[in-house]
Every structure is written in structure tokens, then in C-alpha cells.
Design a protein around this motif. Structure first.
Motif, short mmCIF file in Angstrom:
data_model
loop_
_atom_site.label_atom_id
_atom_site.label_comp_id
_atom_site.label_asym_id
_atom_site.label_seq_id
_atom_site.Cartn_x
_atom_site.Cartn_y
_atom_site.Cartn_z
N HIS A 184 36.26 38.06 39.00
CA HIS A 184 35.39 37.78 40.13
C HIS A 184 35.30 36.32 40.55
O HIS A 184 34.55 35.99 41.46
CB HIS A 184 33.99 38.31 39.83
CG HIS A 184 33.97 39.77 39.47
ND1 HIS A 184 33.26 40.27 38.40
CD2 HIS A 184 34.62 40.82 40.02
CE1 HIS A 184 33.44 41.58 38.32
NE2 HIS A 184 34.27 41.93 39.30
N SER A 185 36.06 35.44 39.91
CA SER A 185 36.03 34.03 40.31
C SER A 185 36.94 33.81 41.52
O SER A 185 37.94 34.52 41.70
CB SER A 185 36.46 33.12 39.16
OG SER A 185 37.78 33.41 38.77
N TYR A 193 28.84 37.03 40.57
CA TYR A 193 29.34 36.11 39.55
C TYR A 193 28.88 34.69 39.87
O TYR A 193 28.85 34.28 41.02
CB TYR A 193 30.88 36.18 39.50
CG TYR A 193 31.51 35.11 38.65
CD1 TYR A 193 31.41 35.14 37.27
CD2 TYR A 193 32.21 34.06 39.25
CE1 TYR A 193 32.00 34.15 36.50
CE2 TYR A 193 32.80 33.07 38.48
CZ TYR A 193 32.68 33.12 37.10
OH TYR A 193 33.24 32.14 36.34
N PRO A 248 29.50 41.23 36.43
CA PRO A 248 30.21 39.98 36.79
C PRO A 248 30.96 39.39 35.60
O PRO A 248 30.44 39.33 34.49
CB PRO A 248 29.07 39.05 37.24
CG PRO A 248 27.83 39.61 36.59
CD PRO A 248 28.04 41.08 36.51
N ASN A 249 32.21 38.98 35.87
CA ASN A 249 32.98 38.28 34.84
C ASN A 249 33.98 37.35 35.51
O ASN A 249 34.43 37.60 36.64
CB ASN A 249 33.68 39.26 33.90
CG ASN A 249 34.77 40.06 34.58
OD1 ASN A 249 35.89 39.61 34.75
ND2 ASN A 249 34.42 41.28 35.00
N GLN A 250 34.34 36.29 34.81
CA GLN A 250 35.18 35.23 35.38
C GLN A 250 36.58 35.73 35.74
O GLN A 250 37.11 35.39 36.80
CB GLN A 250 35.28 34.08 34.39
CG GLN A 250 36.17 32.93 34.87
CD GLN A 250 36.25 31.79 33.86
OE1 GLN A 250 35.46 31.75 32.91
NE2 GLN A 250 37.18 30.89 34.05
#
Length: 386
Positions: free
Chosen positions: A368-369, A348, A363-365
Motif C-alpha cells: 500500500h505504499s 496506510y 494496511p501494510n507497506q
């Protein structure tokens, strides 16, 4: 006449009472926040007499560590040049216990301590067991091969022969428990015998084998008793005011706290800085939004998109190079030159070419942030992710 007199007296009493309440209310509006602030300032200091000292010494809030693995679906095809395909497995959840030891108060308004950690598997919170098998790169083989890169050809040939004799392969199939806490490998004993000090471990090898029942280095932080402006800030780590892993003074600086408590009375303009021994560097998170956690108000701080950016995208990170694609940070210089990198999960916030190179990454906010949720008045870490 008597009833009118009593009514006037009652009205006067009520008027005086109302005026008194208004005055007291105005005084409390001014005084109470000041008293609360003074009490918070008094009790967040690192002082045996403060209310928060025992919580600082041994954090009562349960910490949970969630581990995910990428199970490699096509190891044989990868060796033939095909694109890797992975399947995410987990989470494997561990309760993390922390307590501080060797607490020593120094004359310069600092306190030194070792913080020990231990982990306990939580099967009821996990999606899988420690007995699950995972196919993943053979870290020992890859690390040994990288370490041989600049060695004489004779040593390279010996290592190649050792790989073949011992049956070492590029990929391994081991249980979660072995990967986490260690497994016996004849390669370790061979290398320690003929190339001592090449590996930092002597017995079993595991990703968390060195972290369980161990400390994260000697921290020396400011107590805030004499100078509140520096409360919880790290003065030194392992006796160092800056590390020597990187190629610029800015990247080597030890900034912020040890990562559990910060100065109170945060605002949206505040940033969170902390030093991470595991990452061998300081990190800064920025305010995103307010929220609640089990009824407690929180501020959420998130990693900026530049956290693991390479020097071309974000020049201040040039000191962490040599860099590859943006979004991964090479930490081999602080990990015995082993080929290890930091990134967000699923790459990400990284160069899209990285996620596109592996089948099975999404990946996505939201998932995975990197974030930390803290209480803004007496900032203790409540939740985190990433």
C-alpha cells in the motif's frame, strides 16, 4: 643470433602495443563517460531532433492501471450505526494509452502540450470482470447532500424530497463498468435543471468518465535545449504558475515535472518532484533503494510518511487544511466541494483510528505504499504503485 633479434623485436612490439592499449584505456576511462554523458544530455532534451522525442511524445512502454474497490458487506447495518465492513475486490486492470497533442514550442525554452489518455480493460490481467457488481457509497447523493450544507432550508427540503421521489439511497449496487465509466442517474438531470452549474458533469456520472479520452490540462515545461538545469520542469499548468486551491503559497506551488521524465544522472540524494492535476497539488518522493526491472537498473522513490499528514503532525501541510485525522487530505476545494479525500490504500501511514473504524482494512507497506521506479541515467518512469 637471428632468432634472438626477432624475439627482441617481438618483445618490443608487444611492449609498445601494451603501452598503447594502456594509454588508450586510460583515455577511454576519462573520455567515454564524458561522451556518454554528452549524448544522454543531448538526447533527453525535448527537441524534435533528439532520440527521445518520439518516446516523450507517445510513450511506447505500456502503462497498466490497477483498480481495487471496497465492496461494502453490511450497508443496512451501517445505517443502524454499526461499524462498516468491507471486502477488497480486484484488481480490475486497464491498459493506459498516452499521447501528446497540440505541441507548441515557445520562445522561452518551453514547450506546451496536451496529453490525452484512454483506457482499455484487460480481462486476462484482472481478477474479475467489468460486469461485477459492487456495493459502495452513493457518491452523487453524498456530494449533493454536502453541497446543500450551507444552502437555505427550503433547498434542503426540496433535495430531501427529490432523494425520496427518485429512490436515491445512501448506498448503491452497480457494476464496475458503470462505476468507472458512467451511468445515468435522474438526480443529475434534476440538479442540472434546477441548480445549474452545481455539478461539473451533464450526462453520465462515473469515477473515470471525465478522464477517458481526455487531457490532464495544458502543461508548459522547459525543454532543456537552452538551459539544461530546468529540463522537464513545469513552467505553467493551464496558464498558471501556481494553483489557487489551498491556503498557503507553499501548498499552491507547482513544483517538479509532469510526472513521467526527470533530469538524468540521478543519485540517492535526488528527490522526485511532480505536479499531479488529479491531486491538485505537487508531490515529492524520496530515494529508498536501488533495484532492477526486467534487467534494467532502477532507483525506487517512495512517498514520505508526511505526504498526507495533517497540519498538526506536519506544519507545512497546514495549507491543505481544514484537516481531519492525519493521513487523509481533503481535496474538496478542487473538486467542486464534493466530499473527496486522498489517502494511501487501506489508510496506510495514517492515524490508526481510521483503519480501526472499518472492518476489513489491513494496511501494510509492501502492498500500500506509494512508489515510483525510474531509470537513474535517463530517468523515465518504469513502474509505480500505491
Amino acid at each position: 643470433m637471428g632468432s634472438r633479434s626477432r624475439a627482441r623485436r617481438a618483445a618490443a612490439v608487444l611492449g609498445f602495443t601494451g603501452l598503447l592499449c594502456a594509454v588508450l584505456g586510460a583515455v577511454m576511462i576519462v573520455v567515454v563517460p564524458t561522451l556518454i554523458k554528452q549524448q544522454v544530455l543531448k538526447n533527453v532534451r525535448i527537441d524534435p531532433s533528439s532520440l527521445s522525442f518520439n518516446m516523450w511524445k507517445e510513450i511506447p512502454v505500456p502503462f497498466y492501471l490497477s483498480i481495487y474497490f471496497f465492496d461494502i458487506v453490511n450497508p443496512d447495518a451501517i445505517l443502524l450505526g454499526e461499524k462498516p465492513q468491507v471486502q477488497e475486490r480486484g484488481p480490475y486492470v486497464y491498459r493506459e494509452f498516452r499521447h501528446k497533442s497540440n505541441i507548441t514550442f515557445n520562445d522561452n525554452d518551453t514547450v506546451s502540450f496536451l496529453e490525452y489518455r484512454s483506457f482499455q480493460f484487460q480481462p486476462d490481467k484482472s481478477h474479475g470482470l467489468e460486469s461485477d457488481y459492487i456495493v459502495m457509497p452513493n457518491i452523487l447523493v453524498l456530494a449533493a447532500a454536502m453541497m446543500m450544507e450551507n444552502k437555505p432550508m427550503s433547498l434542503k427540503l426540496i433535495m430531501t424530497l427529490a432523494f425520496s421521489t427518485l429512490g436515491e439511497r445512501a448506498f448503491m449496487n452497480r457494476t464496475v463498468g458503470e462505476i468507472m465509466w458512467g451511468y445515468e442517474d435522474p438526480l443529475i438531470h434534476l440538479i442540472n435543471k434546477y441548480l445549474p452549474n452545481m455539478f461539473p458533469f451533464k450526462g453520465k456520472f462515473g469515477l473515470f468518465a471525465e478522464l477517458n479520452n481526455s487531457d490532464s490540462g495544458l502543461f508548459t515545461v522547459f525543454t532543456g535545449v537552452k538551459d539544461f538545469s530546468r529540463i522537464h520542469l513545469v513552467n505553467k499548468w493551464n496558464g498558471l504558475s501556481k494553483v489557487k486551491f489551498w491556503h498557503s503559497d507553499q501548498c499552491n506551488m507547482i513544483n517538479g515535472t509532469s510526472g513521467q521524465m526527470w533530469a538524468p544522472f540521478m543519485t540517492p540524494e535526488t528527490s522526485l518532484e511532480f505536479y499531479s492535476p488529479e491531486a491538485c497539488r505537487s508531490m515529492t518522493l524520496i530515494y529508498k533503494e536501488s533495484g532492477t526491472f526486467e534487467g534494467i537498473p532502477t532507483y525506487r522513490f517512495v512517498a514520505p510518511s508526511t505526504l498526507f499528514a495533517n497540519g498538526s503532525v506536519y506544519p507545512p501541510n497546514q495549507g491543505f487544511c481544514p484537516c481531519l485525522e492525519s493521513g487523509i487530505q481533503n481535496i474538496s476545494t478542487c473538486r467542486f466541494n464534493a466530499p473527496l479525500f486522498l489517502s494511501h490504500p487501506h489508510f496506510y501511514n495514517a492515524d490508526p483510528v481510521l483503519a480501526e473504524a472499518v472492518l476489513g482494512l489491513h494496511p501494510n507497506q509492501e502492498e500500500h505504499s506509494l512508489f515510483l521506479d525510474v531509470h537513474p541515467v535517463s530517468p523515465c518512469l518504469l513502474t509505480c504503485g500505491g
